[in-house]
Design a protein around this motif. Sequence first.
Motif, PDB file in Angstrom:
ATOM      1  N   THR A  41       0.807  -1.220   0.000  1.00  0.00           N
ATOM      2  CA  THR A  41       0.000   0.000   0.000  1.00  0.00           C
ATOM      3  C   THR A  41       0.839   1.268   0.000  1.00  0.00           C
ATOM      4  O   THR A  41       0.361   2.332   0.380  1.00  0.00           O
ATOM      5  CB  THR A  41      -0.935   0.014   1.220  1.00  0.00           C
ATOM      6  OG1 THR A  41      -0.146   0.141   2.422  1.00  0.00           O
ATOM      7  CG2 THR A  41      -1.764  -1.258   1.310  1.00  0.00           C
ATOM      8  N   GLY A  42       2.086   1.169  -0.389  1.00  0.00           N
ATOM      9  CA  GLY A  42       2.952   2.336  -0.359  1.00  0.00           C
ATOM     10  C   GLY A  42       3.184   2.854   1.043  1.00  0.00           C
ATOM     11  O   GLY A  42       3.448   4.045   1.236  1.00  0.00           O
ATOM     12  N   GLY A  43       3.069   1.968   2.035  1.00  0.00           N
ATOM     13  CA  GLY A  43       3.287   2.334   3.424  1.00  0.00           C
ATOM     14  C   GLY A  43       2.102   2.989   4.095  1.00  0.00           C
ATOM     15  O   GLY A  43       2.185   3.396   5.260  1.00  0.00           O
ATOM     16  N   ARG A  44       0.980   3.069   3.419  1.00  0.00           N
ATOM     17  CA  ARG A  44      -0.177   3.759   3.981  1.00  0.00           C
ATOM     18  C   ARG A  44      -0.862   2.960   5.082  1.00  0.00           C
ATOM     19  O   ARG A  44      -1.362   3.527   6.055  1.00  0.00           O
ATOM     20  CB  ARG A  44      -1.173   4.069   2.860  1.00  0.00           C
ATOM     21  CG  ARG A  44      -2.372   4.876   3.314  1.00  0.00           C
ATOM     22  CD  ARG A  44      -3.148   5.382   2.122  1.00  0.00           C
ATOM     23  NE  ARG A  44      -4.349   6.103   2.500  1.00  0.00           N
ATOM     24  CZ  ARG A  44      -5.193   6.663   1.635  1.00  0.00           C
ATOM     25  NH1 ARG A  44      -4.931   6.608   0.339  1.00  0.00           N
ATOM     26  NH2 ARG A  44      -6.266   7.305   2.036  1.00  0.00           N
ATOM     27  N   TRP A  45      -0.934   1.624   4.909  1.00  0.00           N
ATOM     28  CA  TRP A  45      -1.603   0.760   5.869  1.00  0.00           C
ATOM     29  C   TRP A  45      -0.659  -0.369   6.279  1.00  0.00           C
ATOM     30  O   TRP A  45       0.401  -0.551   5.666  1.00  0.00           O
ATOM     31  CB  TRP A  45      -2.893   0.196   5.259  1.00  0.00           C
ATOM     32  CG  TRP A  45      -3.905   1.265   4.969  1.00  0.00           C
ATOM     33  CD1 TRP A  45      -4.340   2.233   5.825  1.00  0.00           C
ATOM     34  CD2 TRP A  45      -4.605   1.485   3.740  1.00  0.00           C
ATOM     35  NE1 TRP A  45      -5.266   3.037   5.208  1.00  0.00           N
ATOM     36  CE2 TRP A  45      -5.459   2.602   3.933  1.00  0.00           C
ATOM     37  CE3 TRP A  45      -4.613   0.840   2.501  1.00  0.00           C
ATOM     38  CZ2 TRP A  45      -6.299   3.087   2.931  1.00  0.00           C
ATOM     39  CZ3 TRP A  45      -5.450   1.317   1.506  1.00  0.00           C
ATOM     40  CH2 TRP A  45      -6.282   2.434   1.722  1.00  0.00           C
ATOM     41  N   PRO A  46      -1.012  -1.147   7.298  1.00  0.00           N
ATOM     42  CA  PRO A  46      -0.111  -2.227   7.748  1.00  0.00           C
ATOM     43  C   PRO A  46       0.270  -3.173   6.612  1.00  0.00           C
ATOM     44  O   PRO A  46      -0.580  -3.583   5.823  1.00  0.00           O
ATOM     45  CB  PRO A  46      -0.954  -2.950   8.810  1.00  0.00           C
ATOM     46  CG  PRO A  46      -1.889  -1.910   9.328  1.00  0.00           C
ATOM     47  CD  PRO A  46      -2.227  -1.052   8.137  1.00  0.00           C
TER      48      PRO A  46
ATOM     49  N   ALA B 199      -2.718 -19.563   6.729  1.00  0.00           N
ATOM     50  CA  ALA B 199      -3.645 -20.527   6.129  1.00  0.00           C
ATOM     51  C   ALA B 199      -2.890 -21.402   5.137  1.00  0.00           C
ATOM     52  O   ALA B 199      -1.666 -21.312   5.009  1.00  0.00           O
ATOM     53  CB  ALA B 199      -4.794 -19.790   5.435  1.00  0.00           C
ATOM     54  N   ASP B 200      -3.635 -22.245   4.416  1.00  0.00           N
ATOM     55  CA  ASP B 200      -3.003 -23.130   3.431  1.00  0.00           C
ATOM     56  C   ASP B 200      -2.842 -22.441   2.076  1.00  0.00           C
ATOM     57  O   ASP B 200      -2.481 -23.080   1.092  1.00  0.00           O
ATOM     58  CB  ASP B 200      -3.799 -24.434   3.282  1.00  0.00           C
ATOM     59  CG  ASP B 200      -5.198 -24.210   2.726  1.00  0.00           C
ATOM     60  OD1 ASP B 200      -5.623 -23.044   2.589  1.00  0.00           O
ATOM     61  OD2 ASP B 200      -5.883 -25.225   2.448  1.00  0.00           O
ATOM     62  N   PHE B 201      -3.121 -21.140   2.027  1.00  0.00           N
ATOM     63  CA  PHE B 201      -2.908 -20.366   0.805  1.00  0.00           C
ATOM     64  C   PHE B 201      -2.478 -18.959   1.198  1.00  0.00           C
ATOM     65  O   PHE B 201      -2.575 -18.554   2.368  1.00  0.00           O
ATOM     66  CB  PHE B 201      -4.177 -20.331  -0.058  1.00  0.00           C
ATOM     67  CG  PHE B 201      -5.285 -19.453   0.473  1.00  0.00           C
ATOM     68  CD1 PHE B 201      -5.576 -18.240  -0.126  1.00  0.00           C
ATOM     69  CD2 PHE B 201      -6.050 -19.850   1.566  1.00  0.00           C
ATOM     70  CE1 PHE B 201      -6.591 -17.428   0.355  1.00  0.00           C
ATOM     71  CE2 PHE B 201      -7.075 -19.045   2.052  1.00  0.00           C
ATOM     72  CZ  PHE B 201      -7.347 -17.832   1.446  1.00  0.00           C
ATOM     73  N   VAL B 202      -1.980 -18.219   0.212  1.00  0.00           N
ATOM     74  CA  VAL B 202      -1.531 -16.844   0.421  1.00  0.00           C
ATOM     75  C   VAL B 202      -2.294 -15.943  -0.536  1.00  0.00           C
ATOM     76  O   VAL B 202      -2.502 -16.299  -1.704  1.00  0.00           O
ATOM     77  CB  VAL B 202      -0.013 -16.706   0.179  1.00  0.00           C
ATOM     78  CG1 VAL B 202       0.445 -15.266   0.399  1.00  0.00           C
ATOM     79  CG2 VAL B 202       0.760 -17.654   1.086  1.00  0.00           C
ATOM     80  N   TYR B 203      -2.724 -14.785  -0.039  1.00  0.00           N
ATOM     81  CA  TYR B 203      -3.507 -13.843  -0.844  1.00  0.00           C
ATOM     82  C   TYR B 203      -2.766 -12.508  -0.840  1.00  0.00           C
ATOM     83  O   TYR B 203      -2.563 -11.903   0.211  1.00  0.00           O
ATOM     84  CB  TYR B 203      -4.898 -13.685  -0.234  1.00  0.00           C
ATOM     85  CG  TYR B 203      -5.954 -13.110  -1.158  1.00  0.00           C
ATOM     86  CD1 TYR B 203      -6.986 -13.913  -1.645  1.00  0.00           C
ATOM     87  CD2 TYR B 203      -5.955 -11.770  -1.514  1.00  0.00           C
ATOM     88  CE1 TYR B 203      -7.981 -13.402  -2.470  1.00  0.00           C
ATOM     89  CE2 TYR B 203      -6.940 -11.242  -2.339  1.00  0.00           C
ATOM     90  CZ  TYR B 203      -7.948 -12.063  -2.805  1.00  0.00           C
ATOM     91  OH  TYR B 203      -8.934 -11.561  -3.631  1.00  0.00           O
ATOM     92  N   VAL B 204      -2.365 -12.048  -2.019  1.00  0.00           N
ATOM     93  CA  VAL B 204      -1.554 -10.831  -2.161  1.00  0.00           C
ATOM     94  C   VAL B 204      -2.339  -9.799  -2.959  1.00  0.00           C
ATOM     95  O   VAL B 204      -2.919 -10.115  -4.004  1.00  0.00           O
ATOM     96  CB  VAL B 204      -0.232 -11.136  -2.895  1.00  0.00           C
ATOM     97  CG1 VAL B 204       0.642  -9.890  -2.963  1.00  0.00           C
ATOM     98  CG2 VAL B 204       0.513 -12.288  -2.220  1.00  0.00           C
ATOM     99  N   ARG B 205      -2.347  -8.538  -2.463  1.00  0.00           N
ATOM    100  CA  ARG B 205      -2.976  -7.442  -3.200  1.00  0.00           C
ATOM    101  C   ARG B 205      -1.951  -6.337  -3.381  1.00  0.00           C
ATOM    102  O   ARG B 205      -1.458  -5.761  -2.406  1.00  0.00           O
ATOM    103  CB  ARG B 205      -4.211  -6.906  -2.461  1.00  0.00           C
ATOM    104  CG  ARG B 205      -5.273  -7.963  -2.195  1.00  0.00           C
ATOM    105  CD  ARG B 205      -6.560  -7.317  -1.681  1.00  0.00           C
ATOM    106  NE  ARG B 205      -7.363  -6.805  -2.779  1.00  0.00           N
ATOM    107  CZ  ARG B 205      -8.196  -5.762  -2.683  1.00  0.00           C
ATOM    108  NH1 ARG B 205      -8.263  -5.076  -1.556  1.00  0.00           N
ATOM    109  NH2 ARG B 205      -8.918  -5.381  -3.722  1.00  0.00           N
ATOM    110  N   LEU B 206      -1.618  -6.040  -4.615  1.00  0.00           N
ATOM    111  CA  LEU B 206      -0.614  -5.035  -4.934  1.00  0.00           C
ATOM    112  C   LEU B 206      -1.323  -3.769  -5.404  1.00  0.00           C
ATOM    113  O   LEU B 206      -1.724  -3.636  -6.559  1.00  0.00           O
ATOM    114  CB  LEU B 206       0.346  -5.578  -6.004  1.00  0.00           C
ATOM    115  CG  LEU B 206       1.064  -6.887  -5.601  1.00  0.00           C
ATOM    116  CD1 LEU B 206       1.992  -7.344  -6.712  1.00  0.00           C
ATOM    117  CD2 LEU B 206       1.818  -6.720  -4.295  1.00  0.00           C
ATOM    118  N   HIS B 207      -1.493  -2.827  -4.467  1.00  0.00           N
ATOM    119  CA  HIS B 207      -2.267  -1.614  -4.713  1.00  0.00           C
ATOM    120  C   HIS B 207      -1.434  -0.498  -5.339  1.00  0.00           C
ATOM    121  O   HIS B 207      -1.977   0.536  -5.717  1.00  0.00           O
ATOM    122  CB  HIS B 207      -2.842  -1.091  -3.393  1.00  0.00           C
ATOM    123  CG  HIS B 207      -3.767  -2.042  -2.697  1.00  0.00           C
ATOM    124  ND1 HIS B 207      -4.994  -2.397  -3.212  1.00  0.00           N
ATOM    125  CD2 HIS B 207      -3.651  -2.698  -1.517  1.00  0.00           C
ATOM    126  CE1 HIS B 207      -5.596  -3.231  -2.367  1.00  0.00           C
ATOM    127  NE2 HIS B 207      -4.800  -3.430  -1.338  1.00  0.00           N
ATOM    128  N   GLY B 208      -0.132  -0.694  -5.418  1.00  0.00           N
ATOM    129  CA  GLY B 208       0.759   0.351  -5.921  1.00  0.00           C
ATOM    130  C   GLY B 208       1.833   0.642  -4.906  1.00  0.00           C
ATOM    131  O   GLY B 208       1.540   1.019  -3.773  1.00  0.00           O
TER     132      GLY B 208
END
Length: 302
Positions: free
Chosen positions: A207-212, A219-228
Amino acid sequence: MTSAPPKAKPTAKAGRIRIGISGWRYPPWRGVFYPDKLTQARELEYASRALPVIELNGSFYSLQTPERYARWAEDTPAGFMFTVKAPRYITHIRRLDDPLEPMANFMASGLFELGPKLGAILWQFPPGMRFDPEKFETFLALLPHTAAQAKALAKQRSSRMHGKESLEPGARQKFRHAIEVRNDSFVDPAFIDMLRKYKAALVVADTGGRWPEYEDLTADFVYVRLHGANALYESGYAEKQLDDWARRIRSWAKGSQHRGAKLMSTTSAPKRAARDVFCFFDNTAKIAAPANAQRLREKLKA
């Protein structure tokens, strides 16, 4: 007599890596990602053949219908997956107050029509919402993980859903949940323990350092969100940045944590031989998301 050569050790199997985009209807993408003369009605058809997964975010703003979910499933090829963003009514408006009925309504709204194309459910919480252990444990305990649990929850929908619901999940349909938080009060090992207890994935968010921004495996999977990495929802990712995300994703897919991970908890994640990874580019205000997703797929051969 010549002895037989020693048998090669089998290669460790990595989890399935799916790299995609958040949403698919963005006017700036037309003529860049989408061909010039492609009609809007065929954009999902095109995007789902260019990338293996899409984060469906219309469900965040309002409940969708079984007919709509069924059409999305029909318009996409075999092996394709959606992840579905849970309603803001639950996460942002009610903020988990009395969550049972709205969660049941969401579950009955048509998710089952996706069948094996349902990859995971994303629960995103607003920046102003603090970690309330009692409230979050109540919520996490309600999350279904099996078809039977999902059906039982959906049957508790409100009367207004009658006649416009879907109540029969596929027998082997999986229900995986990812939790994205945006308040520093969640930076607490107790939160990680809770996610592991209920087998929900902590969203790894850039999050560009905006949020944690933490990377604990829960869990048995990984979820990644690349907001910029620089400008939220806008900036594209440079080659070195994509190389770094590729390095992390390779480790996660092999079941391990990458070197230098930023963690909330000092307790190691349960060991696994492999973890599936979903990664979405949400830098969608410009045209970077599809190109970044395709480039990261090339680096990972995914």
